[in-house]
Design an enzyme around this catalytic site. Structure first.
Site, short mmCIF file in Angstrom:
data_model
loop_
_atom_site.label_atom_id
_atom_site.label_comp_id
_atom_site.label_asym_id
_atom_site.label_seq_id
_atom_site.Cartn_x
_atom_site.Cartn_y
_atom_site.Cartn_z
N ARG A 89 -83.32 10.12 -72.59
CA ARG A 89 -84.21 9.72 -73.69
C ARG A 89 -84.19 10.75 -74.82
O ARG A 89 -84.25 10.40 -76.01
CB ARG A 89 -85.63 9.53 -73.15
CG ARG A 89 -86.60 8.97 -74.17
CD ARG A 89 -87.86 8.48 -73.50
NE ARG A 89 -88.81 7.95 -74.48
CZ ARG A 89 -90.05 8.38 -74.64
NH1 ARG A 89 -90.51 9.37 -73.87
NH2 ARG A 89 -90.84 7.85 -75.54
N HIS A 93 -83.56 9.78 -78.66
CA HIS A 93 -84.52 10.10 -79.72
C HIS A 93 -83.94 11.09 -80.72
O HIS A 93 -84.37 11.13 -81.87
CB HIS A 93 -85.84 10.63 -79.11
CG HIS A 93 -86.71 9.53 -78.59
ND1 HIS A 93 -88.09 9.57 -78.65
CD2 HIS A 93 -86.41 8.36 -78.01
CE1 HIS A 93 -88.59 8.46 -78.12
NE2 HIS A 93 -87.59 7.71 -77.71
N ASN A 118 -92.62 11.00 -79.61
CA ASN A 118 -91.90 12.10 -78.95
C ASN A 118 -92.79 12.95 -78.05
O ASN A 118 -92.29 13.86 -77.38
CB ASN A 118 -91.22 13.00 -79.99
CG ASN A 118 -89.95 12.36 -80.53
OD1 ASN A 118 -89.36 11.52 -79.86
ND2 ASN A 118 -89.55 12.75 -81.73
N HIS A 216 -83.39 1.94 -69.27
CA HIS A 216 -84.71 1.79 -68.63
C HIS A 216 -84.59 1.41 -67.15
O HIS A 216 -85.54 0.94 -66.55
CB HIS A 216 -85.56 0.76 -69.40
CG HIS A 216 -85.98 1.25 -70.76
ND1 HIS A 216 -86.57 0.46 -71.70
CD2 HIS A 216 -85.87 2.49 -71.32
CE1 HIS A 216 -86.82 1.17 -72.80
NE2 HIS A 216 -86.40 2.41 -72.60
N ASP A 274 -78.73 2.04 -62.02
CA ASP A 274 -77.98 0.84 -61.60
C ASP A 274 -78.31 -0.31 -62.55
O ASP A 274 -79.02 -0.13 -63.54
CB ASP A 274 -78.32 0.50 -60.14
CG ASP A 274 -79.82 0.24 -59.94
OD1 ASP A 274 -80.54 0.06 -60.94
OD2 ASP A 274 -80.26 0.24 -58.78
#
Ligand code: HEM
Length: 347
Positions: A89, A93, A118, A216, A274
């Site tokens: 992430r 970002h 953030n 995600h 996965d």
């Protein structure tokens, strides 16, 4: 295709394998990694002109960069399984706000890291630890922006013991970091068109949106990112795009609209990188409204269906990570190579 990577993938398969079940694992794993590297090598160049990055950019100037980044990252991930999600992430970002220039790492007042989206970003200490080692090995050579890109790849790849995607290097570090620029980050409450526009503004397309959302499959979200899907003030008010049994699971972790905990983004296999994220989304068990939004467009929904196949997911993810890693990069003599990742060089 690079031979060492196929060999590494095969080695990883052996490492994971064992008996007969291992042989089956070996087959699909090698296929996934080989396909991913092939597709990303062949297609990324066609999709977008190379902005001046290269594989092995540091071959002469810092030949051990890959092994240093990997060893520090793997040691830290071994001690903290939350880090792959954090570092992945962090890279996203960084790239979405003024390009992949490590501007998210800067510590000045009103810098990007002080902005709302953030506040739950982490992994900075891993970047610092890597930078410290690289400054000893090759002072002033390796940019913080490249460290972020490499660490994200290595952290996610730890579970496979082989690189899941290739990382181009040669980025340089930016000198500007402003919280006010973080509006470029997509909102978890955005609808399909909003997400598409946010990606298009960075030169990324629908395929990239669907493939990168697969990130995600690991990590967590704060309750505040989810509760608007569950409650309206004190009343229960479940988003119609959310499966009711999964909504109850989320409510257990976030019992009120002001709850402060976290939930897993992938309710099936929370720490495994996965393709189950896509199965979740199809079953209305995507955690964020932005995950559910991917089913609200026919072409997008078809891609979600396709990427339930892990081989296709790894290939698509590799290609799109390469594209994301090219967003508005500083190369050549632009920017600088920071001595410390949290502050710009004092000239
Ligand atoms: C499609 C648009 C996206 C939206 C709206 C979005 C939004 C979010 C939000 C709201 C969270 C939870 C933050 C919190 O509540 O504390 C999150 C977590 C996360 N996101 Fe995204 N995201 C998007 C795309 C991406 C992409 C492209 C990547 C990486 C390639 C990514 C990687 C992650 C990871 C790994 C986490 C978990 C972080 C952790 O556990 O520390 N996301 N995202």
């Amino acid at each position: 295709m690079r031979r060492q990577q196929v060999a590494a993938a095969a080695g990883a398969a052996r490492w994971r394998g064992g008996g007969g079940g291992g042989a089956a694992t070996a087959w699909w794993w090698v296929a996934a990694v080989v396909l991913g590297h092939l597709v990303s090598s062949a297609r990324a160049g066609l999709l977008e002109s190379n902005p001046g990055l290269a594989y092995n950019f540091y071959q002469k100037s810092c030949p051990n960069v890959d092994s240093i980044v990997r060893s520090v990252t793997w040691a830290q991930v071994a001690a903290n399984p939350a880090l792959p999600a954090r570092l992945l992430r962090l890279h996203f970002h960084d790239c979405f706000v003024k390009g992949c220039d490590a501007s998210i790492l800067l510590d000045n007042a009103q810098s990007e890291k002080t902005a709302g989206p953030n506040l739950s970003v982490g992994g900075y200490e891993v970047i610092d630890a890597i930078k410290t080692q690289l400054e000893q090995a090759c002072p002033g050579v390796v940019s913080c922006a490249d460290i972020v890109a490499l660490a994200a790849r290595d952290a996610v790849s730890y579970q496979f013991k082989s690189s899941l995607w290739q990382v181009e290097t040669g980025r340089r570090d930016g000198t500007v970091s402003l919280a006010s620029n973080t509006g470029a980050l997509p909102s978890p409450f955005a609808g399909f068109n909003g997400l598409l526009q946010s990606f298009a503004a960075r030169g990324l397309n629908l395929t990239d949106l669907i493939a990168l959302s697969g990130a995600h499959t690991i990590g967590v979200a704060s309750c505040s990112s989810v509760t608007p899907r569950l409650y309206n003030g004190n009343a229960t008010n479940v988003d119609p795009l959310l499966d009711s049994a999964y909504a109850k699971t989320l409510m257990n972790s976030c019992p009120s609209s002001s709850a402060s905990g976290t939930v897993n983004l992938d309710g099936r296999t929370a720490v495994k990188f996965d393709s189950s994220y896509y199965t979740n989304v199809l079953n209305k068990q995507g955690t964020l409204a932005s995950d559910a939004a991917l089913t609200q467009n026919a072409a997008a929904a078809q891609m979600v269906q396709d990427l339930t196949n892990p081989i296709k997911f790894y290939a698509a993810f590799s290609m799109s990570m390469k594209k994301m890693g090219r967003v508005e990069v500083l190369t050549g003599t632009n920017g600088q190579i920071r001595k410390q990742c949290r502050q710009v060089n004092s000239s």
